[in-house]
Design a protein around this motif. Structure first.
Motif, PDB file in Angstrom:
ATOM      1  N   GLN A   1      26.546 -22.828  45.017  1.00  0.00           N
ATOM      2  CA  GLN A   1      25.773 -23.301  46.167  1.00  0.00           C
ATOM      3  C   GLN A   1      26.484 -24.468  46.849  1.00  0.00           C
ATOM      4  OE1 GLN A   1      22.390 -24.554  43.553  1.00  0.00           O
ATOM      5  NE2 GLN A   1      21.248 -22.988  44.671  1.00  0.00           N
TER       6      GLN A   1
ATOM      7  N   THR B   1      18.024 -24.946  40.895  1.00  0.00           N
ATOM      8  CA  THR B   1      18.887 -24.288  41.888  1.00  0.00           C
ATOM      9  C   THR B   1      18.108 -23.624  43.018  1.00  0.00           C
ATOM     10  OG1 THR B   1      18.789 -22.175  40.730  1.00  0.00           O
ATOM     11  CG2 THR B   1      20.526 -23.710  40.042  1.00  0.00           C
TER      12      THR B   1
ATOM     13  N   ARG C   1      22.408 -19.364  54.595  1.00  0.00           N
ATOM     14  CA  ARG C   1      21.125 -19.875  54.148  1.00  0.00           C
ATOM     15  C   ARG C   1      20.289 -20.310  55.323  1.00  0.00           C
ATOM     16  NH1 ARG C   1      21.985 -24.024  49.293  1.00  0.00           N
ATOM     17  NH2 ARG C   1      20.043 -25.000  49.887  1.00  0.00           N
TER      18      ARG C   1
HETATM   19  O1  PRX Z   1      20.790 -17.713  46.371  1.00  0.00           O
HETATM   20  C1  PRX Z   1      22.092 -18.045  45.977  1.00  0.00           C
HETATM   21  C2  PRX Z   1      23.077 -17.364  46.895  1.00  0.00           C
HETATM   22  O2  PRX Z   1      23.402 -18.305  47.897  1.00  0.00           O
HETATM   23  C3  PRX Z   1      22.715 -19.532  47.667  1.00  0.00           C
HETATM   24  C4  PRX Z   1      23.577 -20.691  48.054  1.00  0.00           C
HETATM   25  O3  PRX Z   1      23.860 -20.648  49.419  1.00  0.00           O
HETATM   26  P1  PRX Z   1      24.887 -21.651  50.065  1.00  0.00           P
HETATM   27  O4  PRX Z   1      24.560 -23.036  49.657  1.00  0.00           O
HETATM   28  O5  PRX Z   1      24.934 -21.364  51.511  1.00  0.00           O
HETATM   29  O6  PRX Z   1      26.262 -21.308  49.408  1.00  0.00           O
HETATM   30  C5  PRX Z   1      26.802 -20.039  49.572  1.00  0.00           C
HETATM   31  C6  PRX Z   1      28.202 -20.001  49.037  1.00  0.00           C
HETATM   32  C7  PRX Z   1      28.392 -20.589  47.707  1.00  0.00           C
HETATM   33  C8  PRX Z   1      22.381 -19.506  46.212  1.00  0.00           C
HETATM   34  O7  PRX Z   1      21.299 -20.351  45.911  1.00  0.00           O
HETATM   35  N1  PRX Z   1      24.307 -16.949  46.197  1.00  0.00           N
HETATM   36  C9  PRX Z   1      25.526 -17.513  46.301  1.00  0.00           C
HETATM   37  N2  PRX Z   1      26.417 -16.816  45.570  1.00  0.00           N
HETATM   38  C10 PRX Z   1      25.753 -15.811  44.976  1.00  0.00           C
HETATM   39  C11 PRX Z   1      24.410 -15.901  45.370  1.00  0.00           C
HETATM   40  N3  PRX Z   1      23.483 -15.030  44.924  1.00  0.00           N
HETATM   41  C12 PRX Z   1      23.874 -14.056  44.075  1.00  0.00           C
HETATM   42  N4  PRX Z   1      25.147 -13.910  43.664  1.00  0.00           N
HETATM   43  C13 PRX Z   1      26.123 -14.737  44.080  1.00  0.00           C
HETATM   44  N5  PRX Z   1      27.375 -14.556  43.673  1.00  0.00           N
END
Ligand code: PRX
Length: 634
Positions: free
Chosen positions: A401, A485, A513
């Motif tokens: 995240q 998280t 997000r």
């Molecule tokens: O829900 C999870 C999802 O993306 C969220 C985080 O978003 P952001 O802060 O914009 O970062 C995205 C890039 C790291 C998390 O809380 N998420 C991220 N990676 C995955 C994921 N859900 C499932 N599998 C993943 N590999």
């Protein structure tokens, strides 16, 4: 620092839990410090107060640039592929990148930038974006990069929140067949931002822009000034490990986006450590991450992680479908890409175009594949494995995240046995736990729960800018002594982790997000709207789509036109990325007697699952549910 077998992984994991300080000190020894730390770690999750490597002095750009010059000055640091494949690509070696960062750091200084200033960057994916980011870090200014898909209003909110005094932007940008007017958007934002005293404008599309005397200057003119001053070097500012490196805004379940703060020492160690391990980067390999630097993935895995490891990182200006759906594969062949890190939404969208765009491409250089941003469905996983990796490239499904700074739960390429749809195991140093609603740890395997982390890691966010209490309540107050998280998670019988998606009111649309409350606020700005509720629904390509229930008692125009007006309003308030996919007009929203919207019911209807809506007896007006069900959009 590099783990190369599963036995080593298990040993490292054990050590990281038993002797975390020793473990991280050993990792940190692989970086260049101006002065080593007094303490590896001081922490409590109650306040929260987390400090890594306190007392240490460093500059992250010395780790990303200077330290590679002795042996790897001529190694390509950045390969840049333009939006238009017929335009020349660019390569910047470590020496060239170092010189350009120093030069632009001097531009920043000439324009009054100082250590601790906040600088907003709103630019297309060109090398100058990476140069601007690194130049801020060079002089100790805190960068706040805003993704190009955000509106003037969103930029203004971010500039005001961080009280930025300088903006770095470009005249325009090319993305696919679109010509985007970036400076115009900035001009609209700056009407609200008196704190900004200087705008530095890069020439990219040479579209007509307004240039305000005393405020706006051209990047190229400023570089010429530095050249005539004859001072190409810019010494790296000495930073404390816990000084802020950057702010990056991200959405939560309530309110406006918050500025996640990362600091110099811990973030550097964590981005470098995870990059080297997860992708098993070997010298000479070409690494291509398709993200935008406007998101955390770009910060950690286009800029800081790869460059700290002396890697060659490929930056792509365009989109995977321009000029056609074979573009990513053309780039792989053109630049001999060895590692490709992309997002499930991109894969699903390319799958939809069929195999014609893949079949004649030379993908033989590919060795490792990665996925990030959202759960990857098994179909997309297998498509990637079969048609892109030809069943010989390990796929790393990396969960993390904005707040974690770097990858947390993931296979290590070629080391961890993978399972489609599973992020598999935590990296050494990461201690995940699953808890029930009461915060009680759910032990053992074959269980589901809310994903928390119980021990700090160097990349953890330190605060949310200007509002530490918000950081505490959002991440550290839900469960005692745990970082929460916001994700739900399954731990299967083998102890493998599978992220099941957000358990809060945050949507994940094409890996972006988006807070439902934010979209609702934007919709409610439309002059005829009284109220709205936004939920997510499964979308074949985007992962989740945005479904809006909107109350307009007195509609002046046709529903179609009103829908378009609402979409335009959301674009203007947040940006095109938050546009609702479906808008259903309703006479009222299902509410409890205390006035709370029953989102559970709205979610089910949006998902097309109206058979079992659960208990509706506590609703103020149960009839409204029937009406909403009847009018549900397919
Ligand atoms: O829900 C999870 C999802 O993306 C969220 C985080 O978003 P952001 O802060 O914009 O970062 C995205 C890039 C790291 C998390 O809380 N998420 C991220 N990676 C995955 C994921 N859900 C499932 N599998 C993943 N590999």
């Amino acid at each position: 620092m590099k783990i190369t077998s599963f036995e080593q992984y298990e040993q490292a994991y054990k050590q990281s839990v038993e002797q975390p300080e020793q473990f991280w000190a050993d990792v940190a020894d692989n970086f260049t410090w101006k002065k080593k730390w007094d303490n590896v770690l001081q922490w409590n999750f109650k306040d929260p107060d987390v400090k890594w490597f306190s007392g240490a002095k460093l500059n992250i750009t010395e780790n990303c640039l200077d330290r590679h010059l002795e042996k790897n000055a001529d190694t390509p640091a950045i390969i840049w592929e333009p939006n238009d494949p017929t335009e020349d690509f660019r390569i910047l070696t470590y020496k060239q990148l170092h010189d350009k960062v120093c030069q632009f750091a001097n531009v920043l200084k000439n324009n009054g930038a100082k250590k601790g200033d906040r600088i907003c960057i709103y630019m297309p994916m060109v090398p100058e974006l990476a140069i601007a980011v690194l130049a801020c870090a060079r002089i100790g200014a805190i960068h706040s990069v805003v993704f190009g898909g955000f509106s003037a209003q969103s930029i203004a909110d971010r500039i005001k929140d961080a009280d930025c005094n300088i903006v770095i932007t470009s005249d325009g940008a090319y993305r696919g067949n679109k010509d985007i007017q970036m400076k115009n958007v900035i001009d609209d934002a700056l009407v609200q931002c008196p704190s900004v005293k200087r705008t530095i404008v890069l020439t990219r599309s040479r579209t007509a822009v307004s240039m305000i005397k005393g405020r706006d200057v051209w990047w190229e003119d400023e570089i010429k000034k530095v050249e005539t001053q004859g001072n190409p070097e810019c010494p790296a500012e000495e930073m404390d490990a816990e000084d802020m490196l950057f702010i990056l805004y991200t959405s939560g379940s309530t309110g406006k986006p918050k500025g996640v703060v990362h600091t110099c020492g811990g973030y550097m160690v964590y981005a470098g450590y995870t990059f080297a391990n997860v992708f098993q980067y070997n010298p000479g390999e070409v690494y291509f991450c398709t993200a935008d630097i406007g998101w955390i993935t770009g910060h950690s895995y286009i800029v800081y992680g790869p460059l700290s490891q002396g890697a060659t990182t490929l930056m792509f200006e365009g989109v995977p479908t321009y000029p056609d759906a074979g573009r990513l594969w053309d780039i792989v062949a053109k630049h001999n890409v060895n590692i490709l890190y992309t997002a499930p939404t991109a894969i699903r969208s390319l799958m939809g175009f069929g195999l014609d765009y893949v079949k004649d491409k030379d993908l033989s250089t590919l060795k490792k594949l990665g996925s990030v941003g959202e759960p990857i469905n098994e179909e997309a996983w297998h498509w990637l494995d079969d048609h892109i990796g030809h069943n010989k490239c390990p796929i790393v499904d990396t969960w993390w995240q904005t707040e974690t700074g770097g990858i947390m739960i993931t296979p290590i390429a070629g080391v961890t046995p993978t399972k489609p749809g599973y992020a598999t195991l935590p990296l050494p140093g990461i201690q995940p736990v699953l808890v029930d609603e009461n915060g009680k740890e759910i032990e053992g395997n074959g269980v589901n729960g809310n994903l928390c982390i119980k021990f700090p890691w160097p990349g953890i966010l330190r605060t949310t800018y200007g509002d530490h209490e918000r950081c505490r309540t959002t991440y550290f107050a839900t469960y005692d002594n745990l970082y929460f998280t916001g994700d739900g998670c399954l731990r299967d019988d083998d102890g493998y982790y599978r992220i099941t998606g957000r358990v809060d009111d945050v949507l994940n649309v094409s890996g972006h997000r988006i807070g439902t409350a934010e979209v609702e606020n934007a919709i409610n700005m439309h002059s005829s709207v009284v109220e709205s509720a936004v939920v997510g629904y499964p979308h074949d390509i985007k992962g989740q789509g945005v479904y809006a229930y909107v109350v307009i008692p007195d509609m002046h125009d046709s529903p179609d036109l009103t829908r378009k007006d609402i979409i335009m309003t959301v674009s203007r308030i947040i940006g095109p990325i938050a546009k609702p996919d479906k808008i259903q007009f309703v006479s009222g929203l299902p509410k409890t007697r205390s006035g709370k919207i029953m989102r559970r019911i709205l979610r089910k209807i949006a998902e097309g699952d109206t058979s079992n809506l659960g208990d509706t007896s506590t609703l103020l007006d149960p009839a409204v549910v029937e009406e909403i069900k009847q009018g549900a959009l397919k």
